[in-house]
Design an enzyme around this catalytic site. Structure first.
Site, PDB file in Angstrom:
ATOM      1  N   ASP A  12       0.763  -1.075   0.041  1.00 43.79           N
ATOM      2  CA  ASP A  12       0.103   0.135   0.164  1.00 43.79           C
ATOM      3  C   ASP A  12       0.874   1.125  -0.030  1.00 43.79           C
ATOM      4  O   ASP A  12       0.605   2.473   0.719  1.00 43.79           O
ATOM      5  CB  ASP A  12      -1.094   0.049   1.265  1.00 43.79           C
ATOM      6  CG  ASP A  12      -1.673  -1.227   1.207  1.00 43.79           C
ATOM      7  OD1 ASP A  12      -2.135  -1.685   0.089  1.00 43.79           O
ATOM      8  OD2 ASP A  12      -2.293  -1.812   2.184  1.00 43.79           O
ATOM      9  N   LYS A  15       1.773   2.061  -5.360  1.00 44.27           N
ATOM     10  CA  LYS A  15       2.496   1.499  -6.416  1.00 44.27           C
ATOM     11  C   LYS A  15       1.414   1.731  -7.578  1.00 44.27           C
ATOM     12  O   LYS A  15       1.780   2.225  -8.727  1.00 44.27           O
ATOM     13  CB  LYS A  15       2.329   0.114  -6.203  1.00 44.27           C
ATOM     14  CG  LYS A  15       3.483  -0.504  -5.159  1.00 44.27           C
ATOM     15  CD  LYS A  15       3.480  -1.826  -4.990  1.00 44.27           C
ATOM     16  CE  LYS A  15       2.327  -2.442  -4.406  1.00 44.27           C
ATOM     17  NZ  LYS A  15       2.028  -2.195  -3.041  1.00 44.27           N
ATOM     18  N   GLY A  39      -4.556  -4.365  -3.902  1.00 43.90           N
ATOM     19  CA  GLY A  39      -5.520  -3.229  -4.117  1.00 43.90           C
ATOM     20  C   GLY A  39      -4.689  -1.936  -4.413  1.00 43.90           C
ATOM     21  O   GLY A  39      -4.137  -1.129  -3.688  1.00 43.90           O
ATOM     22  N   HIS A  40      -4.744  -1.664  -5.813  1.00 44.67           N
ATOM     23  CA  HIS A  40      -3.758  -0.574  -6.390  1.00 44.67           C
ATOM     24  C   HIS A  40      -4.873   0.644  -6.610  1.00 44.67           C
ATOM     25  O   HIS A  40      -5.771   0.357  -7.378  1.00 44.67           O
ATOM     26  CB  HIS A  40      -3.070  -0.871  -7.478  1.00 44.67           C
ATOM     27  CG  HIS A  40      -2.218  -1.917  -6.860  1.00 44.67           C
ATOM     28  ND1 HIS A  40      -0.976  -2.472  -7.740  1.00 44.67           N
ATOM     29  CD2 HIS A  40      -1.560  -2.456  -5.737  1.00 44.67           C
ATOM     30  CE1 HIS A  40      -0.418  -3.480  -7.128  1.00 44.67           C
ATOM     31  NE2 HIS A  40      -0.603  -3.504  -5.854  1.00 44.67           N
ATOM     32  N   GLN A 223       1.967  -6.140  -3.308  1.00 44.25           N
ATOM     33  CA  GLN A 223       2.400  -6.223  -1.614  1.00 44.25           C
ATOM     34  C   GLN A 223       3.855  -5.348  -1.675  1.00 44.25           C
ATOM     35  O   GLN A 223       4.125  -4.445  -2.443  1.00 44.25           O
ATOM     36  CB  GLN A 223       2.624  -7.458  -1.338  1.00 44.25           C
ATOM     37  CG  GLN A 223       1.371  -8.437  -1.020  1.00 44.25           C
ATOM     38  CD  GLN A 223       0.985  -8.798  -2.596  1.00 44.25           C
ATOM     39  OE1 GLN A 223       1.541  -9.486  -3.290  1.00 44.25           O
ATOM     40  NE2 GLN A 223      -0.318  -8.617  -2.651  1.00 44.25           N
TER      41      GLN A 223
HETATM   42  P1  GDP Z   1      -0.926   0.416  -3.561  1.00 42.92           P
HETATM   43  O1  GDP Z   1      -1.308  -1.072  -3.382  1.00 42.92           O
HETATM   44  O2  GDP Z   1       0.682   0.519  -3.222  1.00 42.92           O
HETATM   45  O3  GDP Z   1      -0.901   0.597  -4.901  1.00 42.92           O
HETATM   46  O4  GDP Z   1      -1.520   1.438  -2.509  1.00 42.92           O
HETATM   47  P2  GDP Z   1      -2.843   1.476  -2.236  1.00 42.92           P
HETATM   48  O5  GDP Z   1      -3.923   1.927  -3.352  1.00 42.92           O
HETATM   49  O6  GDP Z   1      -3.427   0.251  -1.488  1.00 42.92           O
HETATM   50  O7  GDP Z   1      -2.970   2.692  -0.845  1.00 42.92           O
HETATM   51  C1  GDP Z   1      -2.511   3.934  -1.302  1.00 42.92           C
HETATM   52  C2  GDP Z   1      -3.186   5.134  -0.771  1.00 42.92           C
HETATM   53  O8  GDP Z   1      -2.685   6.148  -0.611  1.00 42.92           O
HETATM   54  C3  GDP Z   1      -4.400   5.099  -1.840  1.00 42.92           C
HETATM   55  O9  GDP Z   1      -5.562   5.299  -1.202  1.00 42.92           O
HETATM   56  C4  GDP Z   1      -3.865   6.111  -2.677  1.00 42.92           C
HETATM   57  O10 GDP Z   1      -4.958   6.954  -3.396  1.00 42.92           O
HETATM   58  C5  GDP Z   1      -3.346   7.054  -1.794  1.00 42.92           C
HETATM   59  N1  GDP Z   1      -1.998   7.901  -1.966  1.00 42.92           N
HETATM   60  C6  GDP Z   1      -1.040   7.612  -2.980  1.00 42.92           C
HETATM   61  N2  GDP Z   1      -0.167   8.498  -2.956  1.00 42.92           N
HETATM   62  C7  GDP Z   1      -0.556   9.466  -1.934  1.00 42.92           C
HETATM   63  C8  GDP Z   1      -0.089  10.793  -1.668  1.00 42.92           C
HETATM   64  O11 GDP Z   1       1.104  11.270  -2.032  1.00 42.92           O
HETATM   65  N3  GDP Z   1      -0.796  11.365  -0.757  1.00 42.92           N
HETATM   66  C9  GDP Z   1      -1.952  10.970  -0.105  1.00 42.92           C
HETATM   67  N4  GDP Z   1      -2.498  11.770   0.823  1.00 42.92           N
HETATM   68  N5  GDP Z   1      -2.517   9.874  -0.723  1.00 42.92           N
HETATM   69  C10 GDP Z   1      -1.722   9.018  -1.353  1.00 42.92           C
HETATM   70  P1  IMO Z   2      -0.785  -4.184  -2.299  1.00 50.25           P
HETATM   71  O1  IMO Z   2      -0.521  -4.716  -3.463  1.00 50.25           O
HETATM   72  C1  IMO Z   2      -0.999  -4.802   1.976  1.00 50.25           C
HETATM   73  C2  IMO Z   2      -1.070  -8.636   3.657  1.00 50.25           C
HETATM   74  C3  IMO Z   2      -2.281  -8.943   4.356  1.00 50.25           C
HETATM   75  C4  IMO Z   2      -1.816 -10.242   5.442  1.00 50.25           C
HETATM   76  C5  IMO Z   2      -0.643 -10.779   4.510  1.00 50.25           C
HETATM   77  C6  IMO Z   2      -0.917 -12.144   4.057  1.00 50.25           C
HETATM   78  O2  IMO Z   2      -1.920  -3.450  -2.238  1.00 50.25           O
HETATM   79  O3  IMO Z   2       0.166  -3.456  -1.624  1.00 50.25           O
HETATM   80  P2  IMO Z   2      -2.438 -12.722   1.948  1.00 50.25           P
HETATM   81  O4  IMO Z   2      -4.026 -12.336   1.574  1.00 50.25           O
HETATM   82  O5  IMO Z   2      -1.414 -12.581   0.627  1.00 50.25           O
HETATM   83  O6  IMO Z   2      -2.684 -14.171   2.329  1.00 50.25           O
HETATM   84  O7  IMO Z   2      -2.231 -11.908   3.083  1.00 50.25           O
HETATM   85  O8  IMO Z   2      -0.298  -9.783   3.814  1.00 50.25           O
HETATM   86  N1  IMO Z   2      -1.377  -8.111   2.353  1.00 50.25           N
HETATM   87  C7  IMO Z   2      -1.093  -6.745   2.101  1.00 50.25           C
HETATM   88  N2  IMO Z   2      -0.954  -5.847   2.928  1.00 50.25           N
HETATM   89  N3  IMO Z   2      -1.063  -4.302   0.819  1.00 50.25           N
HETATM   90  C8  IMO Z   2      -1.222  -5.478   0.031  1.00 50.25           C
HETATM   91  O9  IMO Z   2      -1.014  -5.459  -1.544  1.00 50.25           O
HETATM   92  C9  IMO Z   2      -1.344  -6.787   0.622  1.00 50.25           C
HETATM   93  N4  IMO Z   2      -1.496  -8.084   0.032  1.00 50.25           N
HETATM   94  C10 IMO Z   2      -1.490  -8.808   1.045  1.00 50.25           C
HETATM   95  O10 IMO Z   2      -3.202  -7.919   4.931  1.00 50.25           O
HETATM   96  O11 IMO Z   2      -1.245  -9.284   6.505  1.00 50.25           O
HETATM   97 MG    MG Z   3      -3.010  -1.680  -1.897  1.00 47.57          MG
END
Ligand code: GDP
Ligand code: IMO
Ligand code: MG
Length: 422
Positions: A12, A15, A39-40, A223
């Site tokens: 998270d 990415k 979840g991207h 991840q």
């Molecule tokens: P990913 O899994 O690495 O793609 O990241 P996620 O989408 O799960 O989580 C990142 C969260 O931070 C999302 O809700 C994005 O919209 C938000 N986000 C990304 N970059 C920034 C930033 O620079 N500032 C803020 N406030 N939010 C951001």
């Molecule tokens: P992105 O790509 C954050 C965490 C879960 C749990 C552990 C194992 O959005 O960054 P799993 O479902 O793989 O068996 O879970 O890994 N986890 C993540 N945490 N971002 C993710 O993906 C994750 N994918 C799995 O919360 O702790």
């Molecule tokens: Mg994510």
């Protein structure tokens, strides 16, 4: 050559946002591991999109998006993702290609995930319950069901025999699990039909040809390094190699074909699910990060645990991945803190330690922090590096010197446009 974009913390990091920003410079975007546990999030033109299996380059006109052999695919979730994108008139047939060697998450894999977690009780991993672990177990156990199997006449027999085995395994787990397999299968077979209408490829051949022909490719990690099955906080990890090496096995590219390695991290740290987190905060500061950063999981909606930036862990991730450039996300969330802290060493078994040791549970390890002055300015409207406040630049410089890699992108908000090149 193929460039990599990898999360350096517990996932998270942002990415999805950065892959979307970078896609204009690439012909191909390829996912190489993980599955719908990811979840991207992408935000542009005022709309938020969350992708789970589909690569984050899908919204661009020309980019080809590949789901590589290292990914595990749940047809049901895949179909939902396609349905969510239906209104954008994207050409999935030619722009979204799926590796025949990618493994399939069956409904019973999801059930096995739930049974395994239920049996672990308090020691549960905190899995997203998407069936990731059981599917990779079947892959390495050489029992898995692959995308290419859908092209066989007898794929349903193969499906039935694996499902039968899974049902026996579920019985072994001594837990109460309510499910209606018939219902799950109706949904699954419906989704398989949709999946089969897409284009399956021998992705390693496709990608290597693309490299030979001078195409530009970006591999999108899922991840983060601290969730890597080998190098993460085992057993509280996911079941794939989230690090640079995973891109080689997950796409079939040789190490000497890897070009730039972009490492992405939040200016603080978050983690969702169970497992050790040395810099975790349980106070006001942690609550502020969670609130301002809107730290809720993009896949499960669970609140993310928050804490200070851990430079020892970051340096470890930089090393394992061979990161050549860093991108710092969510600096805007830290605006307003008087003082910021960064972990710059641990106390491990009575000694000050400068690397990530085997056992980082709280009982074995405590954290030493370095303090640095915070900044008050709102960063979210800034568009150029020269607007960034001095204290933020000091924070950046400290990180760069500590880990030995330059920070070339500073993200100051979730929108595509809120991205500053340094
Ligand atoms: P990913 O899994 O690495 O793609 O990241 P996620 O989408 O799960 O989580 C990142 C969260 O931070 C999302 O809700 C994005 O919209 C938000 N986000 C990304 N970059 C920034 C930033 O620079 N500032 C803020 N406030 N939010 C951001
Ligand atoms: P992105 O790509 C954050 C965490 C879960 C749990 C552990 C194992 O959005 O960054 P799993 O479902 O793989 O068996 O879970 O890994 N986890 C993540 N945490 N971002 C993710 O993906 C994750 N994918 C799995 O919360 O702790
Ligand atoms: Mg994510």
């Amino acid at each position: 050559m193929i460039d990599l974009l990898l999360g350096l913390q517990w996932g998270d990091e942002g990415k999805g946002k950065i892959v979307d920003v970078l896609t204009k410079d690439y012909d191909i975007i390829a996912r190489f591991q993980g599955g719908p546990n990811a979840g991207h999030t992408l935000i542009f033109d005022g709309i938020k999109h969350v992708l789970h299996t589909i690569p984050s380059g899908i919204f661009h006109k020309t980019a080809i998006n590949i789901v590589g052999n290292g990914v595990v695919i749940d047809p049901v979730i895949f179909k939902k993702e396609l349905d969510n994108l239906a209104k954008y008139n994207l050409d999935f047939k030619t722009k979204l290609l799926i590796s025949r060697k990618a493994h399939v998450i069956l409904p019973t894999h999801r059930l096995l995930d739930a049974a395994s977690e239920a049996m672990k009780g308090k020691a549960k991993i905190g899995s997203t319950l998407k069936g990731i672990g059981p599917t990779y177990m079947d892959k390495t156990g050489r029992n898995g069901f692959r995308i290419g199997d859908f092209e066989l006449d007898n794929w349903k027999e193969k499906y039935q025999s694996l499902t039968k085995k899974h049902l026996k395994m579920i019985e072994f787990f001594d837990v109460e699990l309510e499910f209606d397999l018939k219902e799950l299968e109706i949904e699954f077979f419906e989704a398989v039909k949709v999946l089969k209408s897409l284009t399956f490829i021998d992705s390693e051949e496709y990608i290597n040809n693309a490299i030979t022909n001078g195409k530009t490719i970006l591999a999108e990690g899922a991840q983060g390094s601290l969730l890597d099955v080998d190098f993460g906080t085992y057993p509280f990890v996911t079941s794939s190699n989230t690090t640079a090496a995973g891109a080689c096995t997950g796409l079939g590219v040789a190490p000497n074909k890897i070009g730039k390695v972009f490492g992405i991290f939040k200016a603080y740290t978050t983690r969702v699910g169970s497992g050790p987190f040395p810099t975790e905060l349980f106070d006001e500061d942690g609550a502020t990060m969670a609130k301002v950063g809107q730290e809720f999981g993009a896949t499960t909606g669970r609140p993310r645990r928050c804490g200070w930036l851990d430079l020892i862990a970051l340096k470890y991730a930089v090393q394992i991945n061979g990161v050549t450039r860093l991108m710092m996300m969510k600096g805007d969330v830290l605006s307003g803190f008087d003082t910021l802290k960064m972990c710059t060493s641990y106390n491990y078994q009575g000694k000050e330690t400068f690397y990530l040791p085997y056992n980082i549970e709280e009982k074995n390890l405590s954290v030493n922090y370095t303090e640095i002055k915070g900044w008050k300015e709102d960063l979210t409207k800034m568009t150029t590096a020269d607007e960034l406040p001095k204290n933020l630049n000091d924070y950046i410089k400290y990180i760069e010197e500590f880990v030995g890699v330059p920070i070339t992108v500073v993200s100051v908000g979730p929108d595509r446009k809120q991205t500053i090149n340094k």
